[in-house]
Design a protein around this motif. Structure first.
Motif, PDB file in Angstrom:
ATOM      1  N   ARG A 298       0.706  -1.272  -0.360  1.00 32.55           N
ATOM      2  CA  ARG A 298      -0.315  -0.006  -0.296  1.00 32.55           C
ATOM      3  C   ARG A 298       0.830   1.091  -0.242  1.00 32.55           C
ATOM      4  N   ASP A 299       2.454   1.464   0.424  1.00 32.00           N
ATOM      5  CA  ASP A 299       3.024   2.525   0.760  1.00 32.00           C
ATOM      6  C   ASP A 299       2.727   3.228  -0.753  1.00 32.00           C
ATOM      7  N   GLY A 300       2.871   4.281  -0.396  1.00 30.29           N
ATOM      8  CA  GLY A 300       3.454   5.475  -2.177  1.00 30.29           C
ATOM      9  C   GLY A 300       2.147   5.115  -2.913  1.00 30.29           C
ATOM     10  N   THR A 301       0.947   4.564  -2.613  1.00 28.83           N
ATOM     11  CA  THR A 301      -0.757   4.070  -3.537  1.00 28.83           C
ATOM     12  C   THR A 301      -0.993   4.704  -3.672  1.00 28.83           C
ATOM     13  N   LEU A 302      -1.504   5.304  -2.811  1.00 29.98           N
ATOM     14  CA  LEU A 302      -2.853   6.444  -1.810  1.00 29.98           C
ATOM     15  C   LEU A 302      -3.764   5.400  -2.081  1.00 29.98           C
ATOM     16  N   GLY A 303      -3.548   4.133  -2.089  1.00 24.76           N
ATOM     17  CA  GLY A 303      -4.859   3.470  -2.237  1.00 24.76           C
ATOM     18  C   GLY A 303      -5.935   3.030  -0.865  1.00 24.76           C
ATOM     19  N   GLY A 304      -5.257   3.885   0.347  1.00 24.73           N
ATOM     20  CA  GLY A 304      -5.845   3.748   1.551  1.00 24.73           C
ATOM     21  C   GLY A 304      -5.599   2.488   1.765  1.00 24.73           C
ATOM     22  N   PRO A 305      -5.534   2.845   4.107  1.00 27.16           N
ATOM     23  CA  PRO A 305      -5.080   1.854   4.902  1.00 27.16           C
ATOM     24  C   PRO A 305      -5.530   0.314   4.106  1.00 27.16           C
ATOM     25  N   ASN A 306      -4.363  -0.615   5.210  1.00 26.93           N
ATOM     26  CA  ASN A 306      -5.129  -1.678   5.145  1.00 26.93           C
ATOM     27  C   ASN A 306      -5.531  -2.208   6.877  1.00 26.93           C
ATOM     28  N   ILE A 307      -6.418  -1.178   6.915  1.00 28.16           N
ATOM     29  CA  ILE A 307      -7.449  -1.314   8.715  1.00 28.16           C
ATOM     30  C   ILE A 307      -8.125  -3.098   9.041  1.00 28.16           C
ATOM     31  N   GLU A 308      -7.449  -3.815   8.468  1.00 29.78           N
ATOM     32  CA  GLU A 308      -8.170  -5.104   7.987  1.00 29.78           C
ATOM     33  C   GLU A 308      -7.259  -5.536   8.705  1.00 29.78           C
ATOM     34  N   LEU A 309      -5.531  -5.263   8.259  1.00 35.98           N
ATOM     35  CA  LEU A 309      -4.149  -5.407   9.017  1.00 35.98           C
ATOM     36  C   LEU A 309      -3.976  -5.112   9.990  1.00 35.98           C
ATOM     37  N   TYR A 310      -3.981  -3.606  10.166  1.00 38.08           N
ATOM     38  CA  TYR A 310      -3.679  -2.817  11.870  1.00 38.08           C
ATOM     39  C   TYR A 310      -5.247  -3.921  12.559  1.00 38.08           C
ATOM     40  N   ASN A 311      -6.506  -4.380  12.582  1.00 39.28           N
ATOM     41  CA  ASN A 311      -7.209  -4.755  13.304  1.00 39.28           C
ATOM     42  C   ASN A 311      -7.117  -6.138  13.843  1.00 39.28           C
ATOM     43  N   SER A 312      -6.242  -6.998  12.794  1.00 39.17           N
ATOM     44  CA  SER A 312      -5.896  -8.354  13.085  1.00 39.17           C
ATOM     45  C   SER A 312      -4.810  -8.331  14.210  1.00 39.17           C
ATOM     46  N   LEU A 313      -3.314  -7.257  13.709  1.00 34.24           N
ATOM     47  CA  LEU A 313      -2.448  -7.183  14.412  1.00 34.24           C
ATOM     48  C   LEU A 313      -3.215  -6.460  16.194  1.00 34.24           C
ATOM     49  N   ARG A 314      -3.898  -5.523  16.637  1.00 31.73           N
ATOM     50  CA  ARG A 314      -3.875  -5.526  17.378  1.00 31.73           C
ATOM     51  C   ARG A 314      -4.588  -5.869  18.123  1.00 31.73           C
ATOM     52  N   LYS A 315      -5.351  -6.944  17.351  1.00 33.32           N
ATOM     53  CA  LYS A 315      -6.069  -8.430  18.306  1.00 33.32           C
ATOM     54  C   LYS A 315      -5.324  -9.289  18.715  1.00 33.32           C
ATOM     55  N   GLN A 316      -4.253  -9.943  17.994  1.00 30.63           N
ATOM     56  CA  GLN A 316      -2.968 -10.633  18.060  1.00 30.63           C
ATOM     57  C   GLN A 316      -2.191 -10.417  19.199  1.00 30.63           C
ATOM     58  N   PHE A 317      -1.946  -9.050  19.006  1.00 29.79           N
ATOM     59  CA  PHE A 317      -0.924  -8.292  19.974  1.00 29.79           C
ATOM     60  C   PHE A 317      -1.235  -7.046  20.759  1.00 29.79           C
ATOM     61  N   PRO A 318      -1.914  -7.151  21.347  1.00 27.85           N
ATOM     62  CA  PRO A 318      -2.650  -6.166  22.365  1.00 27.85           C
ATOM     63  C   PRO A 318      -1.645  -5.609  23.087  1.00 27.85           C
ATOM     64  N   ASN A 319      -0.952  -5.968  24.003  1.00 29.14           N
ATOM     65  CA  ASN A 319      -0.253  -4.848  24.689  1.00 29.14           C
ATOM     66  C   ASN A 319       0.781  -3.939  23.732  1.00 29.14           C
ATOM     67  N   LEU A 320       0.718  -4.275  22.237  1.00 29.23           N
ATOM     68  CA  LEU A 320       1.197  -3.863  21.645  1.00 29.23           C
ATOM     69  C   LEU A 320       1.056  -2.167  21.245  1.00 29.23           C
ATOM     70  N   THR A 321       1.362  -1.098  21.242  1.00 29.53           N
ATOM     71  CA  THR A 321       1.088  -0.328  20.077  1.00 29.53           C
ATOM     72  C   THR A 321       1.219   0.828  18.497  1.00 29.53           C
ATOM     73  N   PHE A 322       0.232   0.258  17.556  1.00 29.56           N
ATOM     74  CA  PHE A 322       0.492   0.060  16.258  1.00 29.56           C
ATOM     75  C   PHE A 322       0.537   1.391  15.992  1.00 29.56           C
ATOM     76  N   ILE A 323       1.666   1.707  15.162  1.00 26.71           N
ATOM     77  CA  ILE A 323       1.720   3.035  14.149  1.00 26.71           C
ATOM     78  C   ILE A 323       1.067   3.167  13.212  1.00 26.71           C
ATOM     79  N   ALA A 324       0.280   3.113  12.325  1.00 23.01           N
ATOM     80  CA  ALA A 324      -0.002   2.801  11.124  1.00 23.01           C
ATOM     81  C   ALA A 324       0.785   3.370   9.909  1.00 23.01           C
ATOM     82  N   SER A 325       0.920   2.866   9.107  1.00 21.68           N
ATOM     83  CA  SER A 325       1.885   3.701   7.636  1.00 21.68           C
ATOM     84  C   SER A 325       2.021   3.167   6.010  1.00 21.68           C
ATOM     85  N   GLY A 326       1.228   3.668   5.192  1.00 24.28           N
ATOM     86  CA  GLY A 326       0.657   2.880   3.780  1.00 24.28           C
ATOM     87  C   GLY A 326      -0.211   3.054   3.485  1.00 24.28           C
ATOM     88  N   GLY A 327      -0.462   4.008   2.450  1.00 18.08           N
ATOM     89  CA  GLY A 327      -1.458   3.704   1.345  1.00 18.08           C
ATOM     90  C   GLY A 327      -2.899   4.787   1.949  1.00 18.08           C
TER      91      GLY A 327
END
Length: 237
Positions: A170-199
């Motif tokens: 997604r990086d540099g494409t302007l096609g929208g962020p991968n919110i599904e990916l970030y939701n999945s990561l936050r659910k899998q690793f709840p103790n981490l603070t994720f900074i979104a990047s790309g799209g």
């Protein structure tokens, strides 16, 4: 949600890559300090600066430009690109950089990365760049075969807090962020603070990320190509 404006440096110029391809670099400004000053004047206090030469070559080719930004604008800077060892990270922190982003070091020298987490954990950000579901490093030109669980487990045990996660597709494409990916990561690793990047390509993308509960997002190309104006971006400062 907090927006962190991005400045990517290649040969001393402000650029953006398309999907991590160095042959597809668009130049936006040949004066990094001037670019950073725009964010300062808009009300931002913290920005994201990547040394693309360093990411590929392992040397801090743009460090003088990064320190100039800090000295001349007073902005807090998180930076990455070329951080290959604990000594590299320590040197950058002593140069006045607020936080260092490490990706290659976490893969190639895990003992150095874990030492950094032990000693400077609050100032260390894992740069987890994902390419086809795998962790990419060395300027996105190599990938690791480890699963995310295997990759992150030892870091979690040593107190990893912050992860800058970039979906390279997604990086540099302007096609929208991968919110599904970030939701999945936050659910899998709840103790981490994720900074979104790309799209991110529009103001609505920022609203979608905010609605999804993302604490922060790095924004680059959407701003540089006029998809999101500085005034709109500053609403998230």
């Amino acid at each position: 949600m907090k927006v962190i404006p991005a400045i990517d440096l290649l040969d001393g110029q402000v650029v953006r890559l398309h999907k991590g391809d160095y042959d597809q670099a668009t130049i936006y400004n040949d004066n990094p300090v001037e670019e950073a000053r725009k964010f300062k004047e808009a009300g931002f206090s913290h920005i994201h600066v990547i040394d693309l030469n360093g990411a590929r070559q392992g040397e801090f080719m743009n460090l003088k430009h990064i320190t100039a930004i800090i000295e001349e604008t007073g902005l807090s800077v998180q930076t990455g690109g070329g951080v290959r060892s604990y000594e590299d990270a320590d040197m950058l922190l002593k140069q006045g950089i607020s936080k260092v982003i490490c990706s290659s070091m976490a893969v190639r020298k895990p003992e150095d990365w874990l030492k950094l987490l032990d000693e400077r954990g609050e100032r260390a950000i894992l740069g987890m760049d994902l390419k086809d579901g795998k962790v990419a490093y060395a300027g996105w030109e190599e990938t690791s075969d480890d699963s995310l669980d295997t990759f992150l487990e030892p870091m979690l045990k040593r107190g990893l807090q912050n992860v800058l996660c970039t979906d390279i597709s997604r990086d540099g494409t302007l096609g929208g962020p991968n919110i599904e990916l970030y939701n999945s990561l936050r659910k899998q690793f709840p103790n981490l603070t994720f900074i979104a990047s790309g799209g991110v390509g529009s103001y609505n993308d920022l609203l979608d990320l905010q609605k999804a509960g993302m604490p922060s997002v790095v924004v680059g190309r959407a701003y540089y190509e006029g998809k999101i104006g500085l005034e709109a971006l500053a609403e998230f400062a």
